[in-house]
Design an enzyme around this catalytic site. Structure first.
Site, PDB file in Angstrom:
ATOM      1  N   LEU A 183       0.453  -6.086   0.692  1.00 29.88           N
ATOM      2  CA  LEU A 183      -0.432  -4.923   1.096  1.00 29.88           C
ATOM      3  C   LEU A 183      -0.095  -3.666   1.406  1.00 29.88           C
ATOM      4  O   LEU A 183       1.053  -3.315   2.049  1.00 29.88           O
ATOM      5  CB  LEU A 183      -0.924  -5.524   2.737  1.00 29.88           C
ATOM      6  CG  LEU A 183      -1.911  -6.634   2.579  1.00 29.88           C
ATOM      7  CD1 LEU A 183      -1.709  -7.987   2.051  1.00 29.88           C
ATOM      8  CD2 LEU A 183      -2.370  -7.228   3.927  1.00 29.88           C
ATOM      9  N   MET A 184      -0.728  -2.661   0.662  1.00 25.92           N
ATOM     10  CA  MET A 184      -0.098  -1.376   0.277  1.00 25.92           C
ATOM     11  C   MET A 184      -1.065  -0.607   1.244  1.00 25.92           C
ATOM     12  O   MET A 184      -1.907  -0.079   0.862  1.00 25.92           O
ATOM     13  CB  MET A 184      -0.030  -0.900  -0.966  1.00 25.92           C
ATOM     14  CG  MET A 184       0.939  -1.601  -1.709  1.00 25.92           C
ATOM     15  SD  MET A 184       2.752  -0.772  -1.209  1.00 25.92           S
ATOM     16  CE  MET A 184       2.568   0.485  -2.364  1.00 25.92           C
ATOM     17  N   LYS A 265      -6.579  -6.033  11.318  1.00 21.29           N
ATOM     18  CA  LYS A 265      -5.556  -6.509  10.403  1.00 21.29           C
ATOM     19  C   LYS A 265      -5.761  -7.972  10.127  1.00 21.29           C
ATOM     20  O   LYS A 265      -5.588  -8.645   9.051  1.00 21.29           O
ATOM     21  CB  LYS A 265      -4.422  -6.502  11.206  1.00 21.29           C
ATOM     22  CG  LYS A 265      -3.729  -5.274  11.393  1.00 21.29           C
ATOM     23  CD  LYS A 265      -2.910  -4.733  10.093  1.00 21.29           C
ATOM     24  CE  LYS A 265      -2.973  -3.381   9.878  1.00 21.29           C
ATOM     25  NZ  LYS A 265      -2.296  -2.510  10.932  1.00 21.29           N
ATOM     26  N   GLY A 287       4.149  -4.404   5.763  1.00 20.38           N
ATOM     27  CA  GLY A 287       5.185  -3.436   6.059  1.00 20.38           C
ATOM     28  C   GLY A 287       5.509  -3.455   7.710  1.00 20.38           C
ATOM     29  O   GLY A 287       6.027  -2.358   8.151  1.00 20.38           O
ATOM     30  N   GLN A 296       1.717  -4.186  16.398  1.00 15.59           N
ATOM     31  CA  GLN A 296       2.951  -4.887  15.734  1.00 15.59           C
ATOM     32  C   GLN A 296       3.889  -5.275  17.070  1.00 15.59           C
ATOM     33  O   GLN A 296       5.068  -5.422  16.689  1.00 15.59           O
ATOM     34  CB  GLN A 296       3.686  -3.960  14.985  1.00 15.59           C
ATOM     35  CG  GLN A 296       2.904  -3.558  13.676  1.00 15.59           C
ATOM     36  CD  GLN A 296       3.320  -2.561  12.738  1.00 15.59           C
ATOM     37  OE1 GLN A 296       4.262  -2.118  12.793  1.00 15.59           O
ATOM     38  NE2 GLN A 296       2.497  -2.192  11.899  1.00 15.59           N
ATOM     39  N   CYS A 457       3.778  18.065 -17.067  1.00 13.64           N
ATOM     40  CA  CYS A 457       4.381  16.748 -16.474  1.00 13.64           C
ATOM     41  C   CYS A 457       5.383  16.268 -17.296  1.00 13.64           C
ATOM     42  O   CYS A 457       6.113  15.316 -17.300  1.00 13.64           O
ATOM     43  CB  CYS A 457       3.456  15.633 -16.072  1.00 13.64           C
ATOM     44  SG  CYS A 457       2.716  15.045 -17.719  1.00 13.64           S
TER      45      CYS A 457
HETATM   46  N1  LIG Z   1      -5.391   0.203   3.993  1.00 16.81           N
HETATM   47  C1  LIG Z   1      -4.527  -0.635   3.856  1.00 16.81           C
HETATM   48  N2  LIG Z   1      -4.456  -1.392   2.770  1.00 16.81           N
HETATM   49  C2  LIG Z   1      -3.607  -2.412   2.628  1.00 16.81           C
HETATM   50  N3  LIG Z   1      -2.366  -2.687   3.694  1.00 16.81           N
HETATM   51  C3  LIG Z   1      -2.575  -2.047   4.626  1.00 16.81           C
HETATM   52  C4  LIG Z   1      -3.402  -0.966   4.817  1.00 16.81           C
HETATM   53  N4  LIG Z   1      -3.300  -0.616   6.137  1.00 16.81           N
HETATM   54  C5  LIG Z   1      -2.222  -1.413   6.647  1.00 16.81           C
HETATM   55  N5  LIG Z   1      -1.726  -2.219   5.770  1.00 16.81           N
HETATM   56  C6  LIG Z   1      -0.738  -3.114   5.901  1.00 16.81           C
HETATM   57  O1  LIG Z   1      -0.461  -3.513   7.280  1.00 16.81           O
HETATM   58  C7  LIG Z   1       0.707  -2.789   7.469  1.00 16.81           C
HETATM   59  C8  LIG Z   1       0.873  -2.146   8.851  1.00 16.81           C
HETATM   60  O2  LIG Z   1      -0.010  -0.998   8.830  1.00 16.81           O
HETATM   61  P1  LIG Z   1      -0.075  -0.078  10.008  1.00 16.81           P
HETATM   62  O3  LIG Z   1      -1.149   0.813   9.825  1.00 16.81           O
HETATM   63  O4  LIG Z   1      -0.137  -0.920  11.269  1.00 16.81           O
HETATM   64  O5  LIG Z   1       1.320   0.604   9.817  1.00 16.81           O
HETATM   65  P2  LIG Z   1       1.950   1.887   8.873  1.00 16.81           P
HETATM   66  O6  LIG Z   1       3.241   2.127   9.870  1.00 16.81           O
HETATM   67  O7  LIG Z   1       0.943   2.890   8.976  1.00 16.81           O
HETATM   68  O8  LIG Z   1       2.222   1.196   7.479  1.00 16.81           O
HETATM   69  P3  LIG Z   1       2.731   1.960   6.460  1.00 16.81           P
HETATM   70  O9  LIG Z   1       3.925   2.887   6.766  1.00 16.81           O
HETATM   71  O10 LIG Z   1       3.076   0.898   5.618  1.00 16.81           O
HETATM   72  O11 LIG Z   1       1.579   2.885   5.841  1.00 16.81           O
HETATM   73  C9  LIG Z   1       1.197  -1.907   6.492  1.00 16.81           C
HETATM   74  O12 LIG Z   1       2.489  -1.792   6.179  1.00 16.81           O
HETATM   75  C10 LIG Z   1       0.513  -2.819   5.127  1.00 16.81           C
HETATM   76  O13 LIG Z   1       1.509  -3.697   4.821  1.00 16.81           O
END
Ligand SMILES: Nc1ncnc2c1ncn2[C@@H]1O[C@H](COP(=O)(O)OP(=O)(O)OP(=O)(O)O)[C@@H](O)[C@H]1O
Length: 483
Positions: A183-184, A265, A287, A296, A457
């Site tokens: 999840l990115m 989430k 992450g 978290q 580039c």
């Molecule tokens: N829009 C999104 N799409 C996909 N995954 C997400 C999204 N928002 C959050 N996540 C997932 O949930 C995790 C925790 O998100 P959160 O927003 O709580 O923390 P964050 O510190 O902003 O994370 P990151 O540094 O990875 O952006 C992220 O690391 C990611 O794996």
């Protein structure tokens, strides 16, 4: 030119069939990555090391860069190979490779030998060391902590003069472990956690939930593509975009403020669990790191995990933020993360740190799950190679390409900061601005409206894509510089 690739220690302690399977995967990955530079490269070897051979000596730097980003490699050596004649001949070759370096230095010769010879390794070290000292003006031979080490491998009737040693990434060969869906969100955490799963051998696909920001989607596509190109291009992976605007809308209107973050989430995990089958993933990756943000905490993570039976990997769960940022700097994702335009559509004013299952259940009973199902149905699955084309689709017209600027154009170098500082672009008599591609859109409003800008580039692919994106947004003073 030849490289000798040595395996990560954890590979070498595996049982024979497992070790063989890992090495086969590594050989495959090395070949696919290096073939992009030289279609005739050969990659062989299957137990102690891999040998890489190419006729194209001029590609040495490119090969070194690529090999140092392939998981599974402990270190690799650039070697000059020649047939074994006798020790005096090795001395001649050592003078060629090391003559200048050991002048006025304290040095040692280290010989490793495999096969039957009429001399021992120590005999060889003494003979070669003595001759080098006499011929090259070295200060002294010192076996412990020499200033210069002259490493030589003698393998049956071949000699490898090791001219350079480069540390590798370690880990397991990409694809030697099951696929996962990461999840990115594009920040420091999810880019580092994806890198960690990739370097542990897990084939890592990407999943992005679009909460409503176009710019965020482009940013996440760019950084995912960067990670894949740099560390994972041996395997084809997918990028999944899930349109989550309506889900956010439901949460904003139906859910109490305190529970919004946790429920968002949970919705993401529900959707990601269903989408795993699209890419054959066996686990999800996030992450998250304990206590980094309110959602978290252990209690919240437990409530979040209740929605899925799938395994959720959190590689950073106990890693401190500074360590994560340092890693992001090292792997090259930090500049992306720093300029990632996050969309904070679901911000809890007083977010709960101790979510209670019964309260979350009650809140979710107001939520229309058809909205979530629709979002999953509308998810777009594309090959990671094509995510950037998708960004460029905004503009259908012709992008102006300039080979030799003659007017008052200003060139913008949009390469990754590492590349731009390693090989700075200089164009005589013309200013060059450096704005990395991921910061281009956010910086565009600060540029002059009536100055023509040409994006550079290197290859003309990224620049064309970004110029076309900006043209599509109505910025007419942009083109491509392709010398
Ligand atoms: N829009 C999104 N799409 C996909 N995954 C997400 C999204 N928002 C959050 N996540 C997932 O949930 C995790 C925790 O998100 P959160 O927003 O709580 O923390 P964050 O510190 O902003 O994370 P990151 O540094 O990875 O952006 C992220 O690391 C990611 O794996």
């Amino acid at each position: 030119m030849k490289f000798i690739v040595k395996f990560f220690a954890e590979i070498t302690i595996k049982s024979r069939p497992v070790r063989k399977a890992f090495i086969k995967q590594l050989r495959h990955n090395v070949k696919l990555v290096l073939k992009k530079y030289d279609a005739d490269v050969t990659v062989s070897g299957n137990w102690d090391f891999i040998e890489v051979f190419s006729e194209k000596d001029e590609l040495r730097e490119e090969f070194i860069q690529s090999l140092s980003n392939i998981a599974g490699i402990a270190h690799f050596q650039y070697v000059r190979e020649f047939p074994l004649v006798d020790l005096d001949d090795i001395v001649e070759q050592a003078v060629v490779s090391y003559g200048d370096v050991i002048k006025d230095a304290v040095f040692a010769v280290r010989v490793k030998r495999v096969g039957h010879h009429d001399f021992t390794s120590v005999d060889a070290e003494r003979h070669i060391g003595g001759c080098l000292k006499a011929r090259c003006g070295a200060l002294a031979v010192r076996l412990k902590n020499p200033e210069v080490l002259v490493p030589i491998d003698i393998r049956d009737n071949r000699v490898w003069m090791i001219e350079q040693r480069v540390e590798g990434l370690g880990g397991y060969p990409l694809g030697s472990q099951d696929p996962v869906l990461s999840l990115m969100s594009g920040g420091y955490d999810s880019t580092v956690s994806s890198y960690l799963t990739m370097s542990r051998g897990l084939k890592t696909h990407f999943c992005f939930f679009n909460l409503g920001g176009d710019a965020h989607e482009i940013g996440v596509k760019q950084v995912s593509n960067f990670l894949w190109e740099k560390y994972g291009s041996a395997l084809n992976v997918k990028f999944i975009t899930v349109p989550f605007e309506a889900v956010v809308g439901e949460i904003l209107t139906k859910v109490d403020n305190a529970e919004m973050g946790v429920i968002l989430k949970r919705m993401m995990l529900r959707a990601a669990s269903q989408l795993m089958s699209e890419v054959g993933a066996k686990a999800l990756v996030t992450g998250e790191s304990v206590a980094q943000v309110s959602s978290q905490t252990l209690m919240n993570l437990k409530v979040i995990d209740q929605v899925t039976e799938e395994l959720v990997l959190r590689p950073l769960i106990t890693t401190n933020k500074q360590v994560i940022i340092d890693k992001a700097i090292e792997i090259g994702t930090a500049p992306f993360a720093a300029s990632m335009p996050e969309f904070c559509g679901v911000i809890s004013v007083k977010p709960t740190t101790r979510a209670k299952m019964h309260r979350v259940d009650k809140q979710e009973s107001n939520f229309d799950f058809a909205v979530l199902e629709q979002a999953i149905e509308n998810a777009q699955v594309m090959s990671i190679q094509n995510v950037m084309d998708d960004v460029a689709k905004q503009y259908q017209g012709e992008v102006p390409v300039v080979r030799m600027p003659v007017g008052d154009e200003v060139i913008i170098d949009i390469r990754h900061p590492d590349e731009a500082s390693n090989r700075p672009l200089r164009v005589s008599g013309r200013p060059v601005k450096v704005i990395p591609f991921f910061a281009l859109e956010s910086n565009w409003s600060e540029l002059e409206k009536d100055v023509p800008y040409l994006l550079y580039c290197g290859k003309g692919v990224m620049s064309r894509m970004h110029a076309s994106y900006l043209l599509g947004k109505g910025h007419e003073n942009v083109g491509v510089y392709l010398p």
